[in-house]
Design a protein around this motif. Structure first.
Motif, PDB file in Angstrom:
ATOM      1  N   PHE A 178      39.809  64.576  55.126  1.00  0.00           N
ATOM      2  CA  PHE A 178      41.370  64.528  54.458  1.00  0.00           C
ATOM      3  C   PHE A 178      41.625  65.692  53.701  1.00  0.00           C
ATOM      4  O   PHE A 178      40.923  66.744  53.865  1.00  0.00           O
ATOM      5  N   ASN A 179      42.662  65.993  53.007  1.00  0.00           N
ATOM      6  CA  ASN A 179      43.091  67.307  52.554  1.00  0.00           C
ATOM      7  C   ASN A 179      42.219  67.855  51.828  1.00  0.00           C
ATOM      8  O   ASN A 179      41.531  67.463  50.745  1.00  0.00           O
ATOM      9  N   HIS A 180      41.745  69.153  52.087  1.00  0.00           N
ATOM     10  CA  HIS A 180      40.579  69.681  51.417  1.00  0.00           C
ATOM     11  C   HIS A 180      41.409  71.378  50.964  1.00  0.00           C
ATOM     12  O   HIS A 180      42.332  71.769  51.558  1.00  0.00           O
ATOM     13  N   ILE A 181      41.226  71.571  49.480  1.00  0.00           N
ATOM     14  CA  ILE A 181      41.732  72.706  48.907  1.00  0.00           C
ATOM     15  C   ILE A 181      40.757  73.462  47.981  1.00  0.00           C
ATOM     16  O   ILE A 181      39.688  73.239  48.043  1.00  0.00           O
ATOM     17  N   GLY A 182      40.976  74.662  47.902  1.00  0.00           N
ATOM     18  CA  GLY A 182      40.142  75.641  47.104  1.00  0.00           C
ATOM     19  C   GLY A 182      40.471  77.033  47.013  1.00  0.00           C
ATOM     20  O   GLY A 182      41.400  77.480  47.905  1.00  0.00           O
ATOM     21  N   PRO A 183      39.838  77.881  46.642  1.00  0.00           N
ATOM     22  CA  PRO A 183      40.155  79.270  46.358  1.00  0.00           C
ATOM     23  C   PRO A 183      39.755  79.790  47.870  1.00  0.00           C
ATOM     24  O   PRO A 183      38.827  79.566  48.493  1.00  0.00           O
ATOM     25  N   GLY A 184      40.587  80.828  48.382  1.00  0.00           N
ATOM     26  CA  GLY A 184      40.750  81.286  49.633  1.00  0.00           C
ATOM     27  C   GLY A 184      41.190  80.725  50.877  1.00  0.00           C
ATOM     28  O   GLY A 184      41.487  81.275  51.754  1.00  0.00           O
ATOM     29  N   GLN A 185      41.870  79.627  50.380  1.00  0.00           N
ATOM     30  CA  GLN A 185      42.801  79.177  51.677  1.00  0.00           C
ATOM     31  C   GLN A 185      44.111  79.861  51.802  1.00  0.00           C
ATOM     32  O   GLN A 185      44.567  80.384  50.982  1.00  0.00           O
ATOM     33  N   ARG A 186      44.384  79.819  52.946  1.00  0.00           N
ATOM     34  CA  ARG A 186      45.535  80.810  53.383  1.00  0.00           C
ATOM     35  C   ARG A 186      46.896  79.896  53.144  1.00  0.00           C
ATOM     36  O   ARG A 186      46.739  78.838  52.817  1.00  0.00           O
ATOM     37  N   ARG A 235      48.299  62.250  48.414  1.00  0.00           N
ATOM     38  CA  ARG A 235      47.465  62.668  49.200  1.00  0.00           C
ATOM     39  C   ARG A 235      45.786  62.852  48.600  1.00  0.00           C
ATOM     40  O   ARG A 235      45.903  62.503  47.354  1.00  0.00           O
ATOM     41  N   ASP A 236      45.104  62.651  49.335  1.00  0.00           N
ATOM     42  CA  ASP A 236      43.572  62.569  49.052  1.00  0.00           C
ATOM     43  C   ASP A 236      43.044  63.891  49.298  1.00  0.00           C
ATOM     44  O   ASP A 236      42.648  64.536  50.282  1.00  0.00           O
ATOM     45  N   PHE A 237      42.984  64.707  47.898  1.00  0.00           N
ATOM     46  CA  PHE A 237      42.362  66.084  47.903  1.00  0.00           C
ATOM     47  C   PHE A 237      40.847  66.027  47.486  1.00  0.00           C
ATOM     48  O   PHE A 237      40.416  65.485  46.559  1.00  0.00           O
ATOM     49  N   THR A 238      40.105  67.317  48.261  1.00  0.00           N
ATOM     50  CA  THR A 238      38.901  67.195  47.903  1.00  0.00           C
ATOM     51  C   THR A 238      38.462  68.936  47.823  1.00  0.00           C
ATOM     52  O   THR A 238      39.000  69.678  48.746  1.00  0.00           O
ATOM     53  N   VAL A 264      37.128  72.255  48.840  1.00  0.00           N
ATOM     54  CA  VAL A 264      36.345  72.637  49.948  1.00  0.00           C
ATOM     55  C   VAL A 264      34.828  72.979  49.686  1.00  0.00           C
ATOM     56  O   VAL A 264      34.049  72.573  50.791  1.00  0.00           O
ATOM     57  N   ARG A 265      34.506  73.323  48.570  1.00  0.00           N
ATOM     58  CA  ARG A 265      32.971  73.373  48.288  1.00  0.00           C
ATOM     59  C   ARG A 265      32.244  72.113  48.135  1.00  0.00           C
ATOM     60  O   ARG A 265      31.050  72.013  48.437  1.00  0.00           O
ATOM     61  N   ASP A 266      32.923  71.101  47.878  1.00  0.00           N
ATOM     62  CA  ASP A 266      32.418  69.579  48.117  1.00  0.00           C
ATOM     63  C   ASP A 266      32.457  69.231  49.519  1.00  0.00           C
ATOM     64  O   ASP A 266      31.574  68.599  50.083  1.00  0.00           O
ATOM     65  N   ILE A 267      33.423  69.577  49.972  1.00  0.00           N
ATOM     66  CA  ILE A 267      33.525  69.354  51.778  1.00  0.00           C
ATOM     67  C   ILE A 267      32.401  70.011  52.381  1.00  0.00           C
ATOM     68  O   ILE A 267      31.714  69.396  53.473  1.00  0.00           O
ATOM     69  N   VAL A 268      32.051  71.186  52.255  1.00  0.00           N
ATOM     70  CA  VAL A 268      31.209  71.918  53.196  1.00  0.00           C
ATOM     71  C   VAL A 268      29.596  71.324  52.932  1.00  0.00           C
ATOM     72  O   VAL A 268      28.922  71.080  53.642  1.00  0.00           O
ATOM     73  N   ASN A 292      34.472  59.593  57.686  1.00  0.00           N
ATOM     74  CA  ASN A 292      35.643  60.347  56.662  1.00  0.00           C
ATOM     75  C   ASN A 292      35.043  61.093  55.588  1.00  0.00           C
ATOM     76  O   ASN A 292      33.846  60.648  54.872  1.00  0.00           O
ATOM     77  N   VAL A 293      35.568  62.142  55.197  1.00  0.00           N
ATOM     78  CA  VAL A 293      35.121  62.880  54.123  1.00  0.00           C
ATOM     79  C   VAL A 293      36.393  63.287  52.983  1.00  0.00           C
ATOM     80  O   VAL A 293      37.398  63.813  53.314  1.00  0.00           O
ATOM     81  N   CYS A 294      36.177  62.446  52.188  1.00  0.00           N
ATOM     82  CA  CYS A 294      37.402  62.359  51.167  1.00  0.00           C
ATOM     83  C   CYS A 294      37.026  62.171  49.956  1.00  0.00           C
ATOM     84  O   CYS A 294      35.787  61.770  49.487  1.00  0.00           O
ATOM     85  N   SER A 295      37.894  62.226  48.759  1.00  0.00           N
ATOM     86  CA  SER A 295      37.594  61.912  47.323  1.00  0.00           C
ATOM     87  C   SER A 295      37.897  60.358  47.125  1.00  0.00           C
ATOM     88  O   SER A 295      37.275  59.825  46.358  1.00  0.00           O
ATOM     89  N   GLY A 296      38.697  59.759  47.817  1.00  0.00           N
ATOM     90  CA  GLY A 296      39.067  58.190  47.851  1.00  0.00           C
ATOM     91  C   GLY A 296      40.025  58.301  46.560  1.00  0.00           C
ATOM     92  O   GLY A 296      40.324  56.912  46.103  1.00  0.00           O
ATOM     93  N   VAL A 297      40.679  59.248  46.045  1.00  0.00           N
ATOM     94  CA  VAL A 297      41.705  59.249  45.159  1.00  0.00           C
ATOM     95  C   VAL A 297      43.044  59.735  45.276  1.00  0.00           C
ATOM     96  O   VAL A 297      42.973  61.034  45.834  1.00  0.00           O
TER      97      VAL A 297
END
Length: 320
Positions: A172-180, A213-216, A218-222, A241-246
């Motif tokens: 699901f949506n992943h966010i974090g430092p360095g995203q374009r 949306r469900d945001f996680t 990127v450091r948790d994603i990897v 699924n890789v997501c926060s559930g929130v």
């Protein structure tokens, strides 16, 4: 252990390389462009655009990775509407080249492969108030989602037909430092940072703020990606699924970012930023990956947004 990351110089690839190295894993990567052989991680990077099966086989036989993380691809929904054929070619055909090469390589019996999908594969579900698990039927509503759904089917087929150890992550949506730029959080942060540098009227242009949306981070994603491939009981040919559930509203994301700035910024809706098809609520169900790996997100949303804004300020040399 050795790992190969396709698209290593991308947003997720760089974070994944750093995480794997912190685990003592020797990391290799591919990039499609000759002038992009640099990474902030200390990885050996090969120029390989995944268009030639023979060259991929040669690469795999040379590197001999136990893990392959296939991150290379087109990952923007808006861009998929603008380049439908390009999105399908990049996400589907290049994945097929990699899977074919892996099954024909000398490491076909040992290598574990993670293909990366998206919550966009699910599309418009029947009941959007219920969290989406891996058993929900796929009804993608955009070219990007269609391309990733095709990848998920091929991942299963290569396991069923050839025994290739492939699993598919629907992230699901992943966010974090360095995203374009081109993604909601970085677009917000970029506009805020630019406005912090100017005097006079300050306006930020946004799209739909009411969607949830469900945001996680990127450091948790990897970390989840690594656990999926390294867990002994992983079910190959399966989907996780890789997501926060929130669920989080886009408005709350913007409000938090604005609260981290001392500027007074007016918000206006820009119709050019609205998607042709938008779904109001998306909640992922992460119980399956939790049961397999005991993974759960560690970064709070507030911490992630702070890091994104801090990264953007440093990139633009803004001093508060």
């Amino acid at each position: 252990m050795r790992a190969l990351i396709t698209g290593i110089n991308g947003f997720v690839g760089d974070h994944l390389a750093n995480y794997l190295q912190s685990c003592g894993i020797e990391v290799f990567g591919t990039t499609s462009q000759i002038d992009s052989r640099k990474s902030t991680s200390n990885s050996e990077i090969f120029v390989n655009d995944l268009t030639n099966e023979i060259s991929i086989i040669q690469l795999l036989n040379e590197v001999r990775p136990e893990h392959i993380y296939h991150l290379a691809g087109q990952s923007n929904v808006k861009e998929s509407w603008e380049s439908k054929q390009g999105t399908l070619n990049t996400n589907v055909n290049l994945t097929l080249n990699l899977l074919e090469a892996a099954r024909k390589s000398e490491i076909s019996d040992i290598v574990r492969i993670l293909t990366i999908g998206s919550s966009e594969e699910y599309g418009r579900v029947a009941d959007m108030t219920v969290s989406i698990d891996e058993n929900v039927s796929l009804q993608p509503t955009n070219p990007y989602g269609i391309s990733k759904a095709a990848v998920s089917y091929f991942a299963k087929q290569f396991f069923d037909a050839y025994g290739l150890k492939v699993i598919h992550a629907r992230t699901f949506n992943h966010i974090g430092p360095g995203q374009r730029l081109g993604f909601v959080v970085t677009d917000f942060a970029s506009q805020i940072v630019e406005l912090e540098k100017v005097k006079g009227e300050k306006i930020i242009k946004v799209g739909n703020l009411e969607a949830q949306r469900d945001f996680t981070d990127v450091r948790d994603i990897v970390r989840a990606y690594y656990l999926l491939l390294s867990t002994a009981s992983t079910s190959f040919g399966d989907v996780y699924n890789v997501c926060s559930g929130v669920p989080v509203t886009i408005r709350s994301i913007l409000d938090k970012l604005l609260s981290l700035s001392e500027q007074s910024i007016e918000v206006i809706i820009d119709t050019n930023k609205l998607r042709p098809i938008d779904i109001p609520l998306y909640i992922g169900n992460n119980q399956k990956i939790k049961q397999l790996t005991n993974w759960s997100p560690e970064y709070t949303l507030d911490a992630t947004l702070f890091d994104v804004l801090d990264y953007m300020r440093a990139k633009n040399k803004v001093v508060q």
